[in-house]
Design an enzyme around this catalytic site. Structure first.
Site, PDB file in Angstrom:
ATOM      1  N   GLY A 161     -31.599  -3.449   3.897  1.00 29.91           N
ATOM      2  CA  GLY A 161     -30.312  -2.831   4.162  1.00 29.91           C
ATOM      3  C   GLY A 161     -29.440  -3.995   3.205  1.00 29.91           C
ATOM      4  N   SER A 189     -38.163   7.070   6.231  1.00 27.84           N
ATOM      5  CA  SER A 189     -39.283   6.779   5.154  1.00 27.84           C
ATOM      6  C   SER A 189     -40.659   7.672   5.503  1.00 27.84           C
ATOM      7  CB  SER A 189     -40.008   6.169   7.115  1.00 27.84           C
ATOM      8  OG  SER A 189     -40.738   5.546   7.666  1.00 27.84           O
ATOM      9  N   TYR A 220     -41.513   6.656  16.344  1.00 28.25           N
ATOM     10  CA  TYR A 220     -40.108   5.656  15.014  1.00 28.25           C
ATOM     11  C   TYR A 220     -40.703   7.035  13.765  1.00 28.25           C
ATOM     12  CZ  TYR A 220     -39.749   3.910  10.449  1.00 28.25           C
ATOM     13  OH  TYR A 220     -39.192   3.244   8.740  1.00 28.25           O
TER      14      TYR A 220
HETATM   15  N1  LIG Z   1     -40.205  -2.291   5.930  1.00 24.38           N
HETATM   16  C1  LIG Z   1     -40.552  -1.443   5.479  1.00 24.38           C
HETATM   17  O1  LIG Z   1     -41.575  -1.325   4.507  1.00 24.38           O
HETATM   18  C2  LIG Z   1     -39.784   0.049   5.508  1.00 24.38           C
HETATM   19  C3  LIG Z   1     -40.567   1.665   5.255  1.00 24.38           C
HETATM   20  C4  LIG Z   1     -39.728   2.863   5.440  1.00 24.38           C
HETATM   21  C5  LIG Z   1     -38.197   3.102   5.664  1.00 24.38           C
HETATM   22  N2  LIG Z   1     -37.943   1.543   6.148  1.00 24.38           N
HETATM   23  C6  LIG Z   1     -36.806   1.488   7.339  1.00 24.38           C
HETATM   24  O2  LIG Z   1     -35.818   0.883   5.827  1.00 24.38           O
HETATM   25  C7  LIG Z   1     -34.513   0.326   6.782  1.00 24.38           C
HETATM   26  C8  LIG Z   1     -34.838  -1.469   7.252  1.00 24.38           C
HETATM   27  O3  LIG Z   1     -35.660  -1.436   7.310  1.00 24.38           O
HETATM   28  P1  LIG Z   1     -35.962  -3.213   7.483  1.00 24.38           P
HETATM   29  O4  LIG Z   1     -37.678  -3.158   7.025  1.00 24.38           O
HETATM   30  O5  LIG Z   1     -35.223  -3.662   5.781  1.00 24.38           O
HETATM   31  O6  LIG Z   1     -35.261  -3.706   9.020  1.00 24.38           O
HETATM   32  P2  LIG Z   1     -35.730  -4.911   9.225  1.00 24.38           P
HETATM   33  O7  LIG Z   1     -36.338  -6.378   7.717  1.00 24.38           O
HETATM   34  O8  LIG Z   1     -35.559  -5.183  10.439  1.00 24.38           O
HETATM   35  O9  LIG Z   1     -33.476  -5.286   9.465  1.00 24.38           O
HETATM   36  C9  LIG Z   1     -33.024  -4.648  10.388  1.00 24.38           C
HETATM   37  C10 LIG Z   1     -31.536  -5.017  10.241  1.00 24.38           C
HETATM   38  O10 LIG Z   1     -30.824  -4.382  11.391  1.00 24.38           O
HETATM   39  C11 LIG Z   1     -29.658  -5.443  11.892  1.00 24.38           C
HETATM   40  N3  LIG Z   1     -29.701  -5.023  13.325  1.00 24.38           N
HETATM   41  C12 LIG Z   1     -31.047  -4.352  14.100  1.00 24.38           C
HETATM   42  N4  LIG Z   1     -30.713  -4.021  15.644  1.00 24.38           N
HETATM   43  C13 LIG Z   1     -29.280  -3.677  15.281  1.00 24.38           C
HETATM   44  C14 LIG Z   1     -28.349  -2.926  15.715  1.00 24.38           C
HETATM   45  N5  LIG Z   1     -28.516  -2.547  17.070  1.00 24.38           N
HETATM   46  N6  LIG Z   1     -26.944  -3.247  15.079  1.00 24.38           N
HETATM   47  C15 LIG Z   1     -26.658  -3.661  13.997  1.00 24.38           C
HETATM   48  N7  LIG Z   1     -27.919  -3.765  13.572  1.00 24.38           N
HETATM   49  C16 LIG Z   1     -28.822  -4.182  13.869  1.00 24.38           C
HETATM   50  C17 LIG Z   1     -30.542  -6.774  12.052  1.00 24.38           C
HETATM   51  O11 LIG Z   1     -30.435  -7.479  12.259  1.00 24.38           O
HETATM   52  P3  LIG Z   1     -29.571  -8.813  13.502  1.00 24.38           P
HETATM   53  O12 LIG Z   1     -31.231  -8.307  14.132  1.00 24.38           O
HETATM   54  O13 LIG Z   1     -29.768  -9.698  13.168  1.00 24.38           O
HETATM   55  O14 LIG Z   1     -29.221  -7.773  14.429  1.00 24.38           O
HETATM   56  C18 LIG Z   1     -31.366  -6.387  10.451  1.00 24.38           C
HETATM   57  O15 LIG Z   1     -30.251  -6.837   9.618  1.00 24.38           O
HETATM   58  C19 LIG Z   1     -34.961   1.012   8.666  1.00 24.38           C
HETATM   59  O16 LIG Z   1     -34.823   2.264   8.768  1.00 24.38           O
HETATM   60  C20 LIG Z   1     -36.543   0.965   8.746  1.00 24.38           C
HETATM   61  O17 LIG Z   1     -37.174   2.403   9.472  1.00 24.38           O
HETATM   62  C21 LIG Z   1     -38.928  -0.086   6.655  1.00 24.38           C
END
Ligand SMILES: NC(=O)c1ccc[n+]([C@@H]2O[C@H](COP(=O)([O-])OP(=O)(O)OC[C@H]3O[C@@H](n4cnc5c(N)ncnc54)[C@H](OP(=O)(O)O)[C@@H]3O)[C@@H](O)[C@H]2O)c1
Length: 264
Positions: A20, A141, A154
């Site tokens: 994000g 994803s 998930y």
């Molecule tokens: N990482 C991967 O390899 C991967 C692969 C495929 C798809 N994705 C998708 O990409 C997206 C981002 O993944 P990421 O790995 O970058 O996530 P991440 O590092 O876990 O970051 C999540 C973000 O969302 C915020 N957040 C969490 N709960 C929240 C809530 N209830 N309301 C508002 N903000 C909230 C967190 O901040 P706070 O905790 O401070 O609220 C943080 O800024 C997700 O949809 C994930 O499914 C990720």
């Protein structure tokens, strides 16, 4: 192709870190004003400062709101007003044996991964449609189409997000508003880096460690490395632009070729 998003107002949910934050940074680099969101005000402000460090001209606004609830969506709406670009990036994941996922956990995943997006679409889509321009992107994803046994809940929410995307794209037909999913594959975020180190150890330099991880645990990846968050941000910038006006109702892959199928 020169993409200029000046004058566009963007919201990226869950953007105080990870994918994000990269999406918010790339939208700001292309000239959009961007609302950065997370639950923690200080962390959200710090994320905005990081963006301004990288893009000094960035116009970024931190809004702390818990988007797992309707009240949180209203807080965001009151703080931001209208938007031209909505990126539903917020998503949670975590391994759990499928027979141990209880009703509360299923509900939590749907609230955060599906309903957070649905609520913001309901709030912002009508304004986009009446103005004749809008871009909605839901970050899905590879797990949307290849259900992972270690986190079935998930995967199920990400599959639902593809259907949500298709449905709202139909609702916006002919209005100049596009609604798409972006299917990210294994991406280099802090959480994933820890996961890689858990599996392959700390001895290897990062580039070698991630290559070994991909070879052993993600052998279908055609790029044979993790995706960098900026690569997802670049796709979002393109989909946000006028150039992507004929792409709607679908799922665009930024998965490094990981999904072994011709169509998503
Ligand atoms: N990482 C991967 O390899 C991967 C692969 C495929 C798809 N994705 C998708 O990409 C997206 C981002 O993944 P990421 O790995 O970058 O996530 P991440 O590092 O876990 O970051 C999540 C973000 O969302 C915020 N957040 C969490 N709960 C929240 C809530 N209830 N309301 C508002 N903000 C909230 C967190 O901040 P706070 O905790 O401070 O609220 C943080 O800024 C997700 O949809 C994930 O499914 C990720």
């Amino acid at each position: 192709m020169h993409i200029d998003l000046s004058g566009r107002r963007a919201i990226v949910s869950g953007s105080s870190q990870g994918i994000g934050l990269a999406i918010a940074t790339e939208l700001a680099r292309s000239g959009a004003s961007v609302t950065v969101n997370g639950r923690d005000q200080a962390k959200t402000e710090a994320a905005c400062a990081t963006i301004v460090d990288e893009v000094p001209a960035a116009v970024v606004t931190p809004v702390a709101a818990d988007l797992a609830s309707a009240a949180g969506a209203e807080i965001l709406h009151e703080a931001v007003g209208e938007a031209d670009i909505l990126v539903n990036n917020l998503g949670i994941f975590g391994a759990k044996p499928v027979l141990e996922i209880d009703d509360d956990e299923w509900r939590r995943f749907f609230e955060v991964n599906v309903l957070s997006a649905v609520r913001l679409i309901r709030i912002y889509l009508p304004g986009m449609m009446s103005r004749g321009f809008g871009r909605v992107m839901n970050i899905a994803s590879d797990s949307a189409v290849v259900t992972p046994l270690e986190m079935v809940h998930y995967g199920t929410t990400k599959t639902a997000l593809l259907a949500v995307t298709r449905g709202y794209a139909k609702a916006a037909a002919g209005t100049g508003v596009t609604v798409n999913s972006v299917m990210a594959g294994p991406t280099h975020t802090p959480g994933v880096e820890d996961f890689v180190r858990e599996l392959v150890g700390d001895e290897l330099p990062w580039d070698d460690a991630q290559r070994e991880f991909m070879r052993e645990h993600r052998p279908y990846s055609l790029i044979q490395r993790l995706i960098e968050p900026t690569e997802i941000g670049n796709m979002v910038v393109y989909l946000s632009s006028e150039f992507a006006s004929a792409t709607t109702g679908g799922a665009v892959r930024v998965d490094g070729g990981y999904i072994d199928s011709i169509l998503p």
